[in-house]
Design a protein around this motif. Structure first.
Motif, short mmCIF file in Angstrom:
data_model
loop_
_atom_site.label_atom_id
_atom_site.label_comp_id
_atom_site.label_asym_id
_atom_site.label_seq_id
_atom_site.Cartn_x
_atom_site.Cartn_y
_atom_site.Cartn_z
N VAL A 1 0.86 -1.19 0.00
CA VAL A 1 0.00 0.00 0.00
C VAL A 1 0.90 1.23 0.00
N GLU A 2 0.83 2.01 -1.05
CA GLU A 2 1.73 3.16 -1.19
C GLU A 2 1.46 4.21 -0.12
N GLY A 3 2.52 4.72 0.45
CA GLY A 3 2.43 5.80 1.40
C GLY A 3 3.04 7.07 0.84
N ARG A 4 3.02 8.13 1.63
CA ARG A 4 3.67 9.39 1.23
C ARG A 4 4.65 9.76 2.33
N THR B 294 -5.31 6.80 -0.17
CA THR B 294 -4.95 5.38 -0.25
C THR B 294 -4.76 4.78 1.13
N VAL B 295 -4.10 5.51 2.01
CA VAL B 295 -3.90 5.06 3.38
C VAL B 295 -5.25 4.95 4.10
N GLU B 296 -6.09 5.96 3.95
CA GLU B 296 -7.40 5.93 4.62
C GLU B 296 -8.23 4.75 4.14
N ASP B 297 -8.17 4.44 2.85
CA ASP B 297 -8.92 3.31 2.33
C ASP B 297 -8.45 2.00 2.96
#
Length: 253
Positions: A135-138, A167-170
């Motif tokens: 899962v990609e983070g920033r 994306t993180v929240e999902d």
């Protein structure tokens, strides 16, 4: 499936905490999510030999997420077993081939000369019924957390280091247990934004979006963020379903 929070501290962890290390044990396969300093010792304290660990998933190349590989390599050599294979999202694996493997002890360079790269948005299976999806983070560097599936259901999300993103929240919404880095106190929101981290307030806000009955676990704790969490708990302002773990906390999922 068991999840053991072996290391719950971030870089410069509070006293008594190892850094960035979570064990997923299905009985058929065992994978460690990140291997920060102290990870090898915590594995032994939890009753595991490093020879029982199949894989280590590295979220990114900041040293507090992989320096524990040195101790794991030493333990593997002492017990005369192959060290766990290193796994990462393919963008991180590509960087690690040049930046990480040459710096590891010889047992890793000789026995694990290649890394397993997982394509983003794809699932990889380290064992029966278990799957891992990057899962990609920033963050300040390329960073991918992990969504862990059991029998096709998302049971654990491990954020690695990241600022809040859609994306993180999902991923947080989908998992039964969301282990999210909680690095920066709420008063330093600009610092969190610039460095690619969550504040305490941003993590606690996920309680408003995750599914009913799920658990939110605060990890990558620093002295400042842990102090704020403790103050909120004493004031009765820590939302229900939020866990501030100690090293060694185990959950059955």
């Amino acid at each position: 499936m068991y999840v053991v929070f072996l290391g719950t501290g971030g870089s410069g962890a509070p006293p008594g905490r190892a850094e960035n290390c979570i064990l997923v044990d299905t009985g058929d396969a065992r994978i460690v999510l990140d291997a920060g300093p102290g990870c090898g010792q915590r594995l032994q304290e939890a009753g595991y030999s490093v020879c029982e660990i199949d894989y280590v998933y590295i979220t990114h190349l900041h040293i507090d997420h992989w320096a524990g590989l040195f101790d794991i390599a030493v333990y593997s050599a002492a017990e005369q077993c192959r060290p766990p294979r290193i796994v990462a999202a393919s963008p991180v694996a590509g960087e690690a081939l040049e930046a990480l493997l040459p710096r590891l002890p010889r047992v890793y360079r000789e026995q694990c000369s290649s890394l397993i790269g997982i394509e983003p948005r794809r699932r990889w299976s380290p064992g029966a019924r278990l799957e891992v999806e990057p899962v990609e983070g920033r963050h300040a560097v390329t960073s991918y957390g992990a969504l862990v599936y059991w029998d096709g259901e998302p049971v654990l999300y491990y954020s690695g280091d990241t600022a809040p993103t859609e994306t993180v929240e999902d991923a947080v919404k989908r998992a039964a247990v969301a282990a999210v880095e909680t690095t920066i106190p709420s008063s330093l929101a600009e610092v969190a934004q610039e460095s690619g981290h969550h504040t305490v307030e941003q993590v606690l806000a996920y309680r408003g979006v995750i599914r009913s009955g799920s658990t939110l676990v605060t990890i990558h704790l620093t002295r400042e963020s842990l102090k704020e969490l403790r103050e909120r708990a004493r004031a009765g302002k820590l939302p229900q379903g939020v866990v501030v773990p100690v090293d060694g906390l185990a959950m059955s999922l």
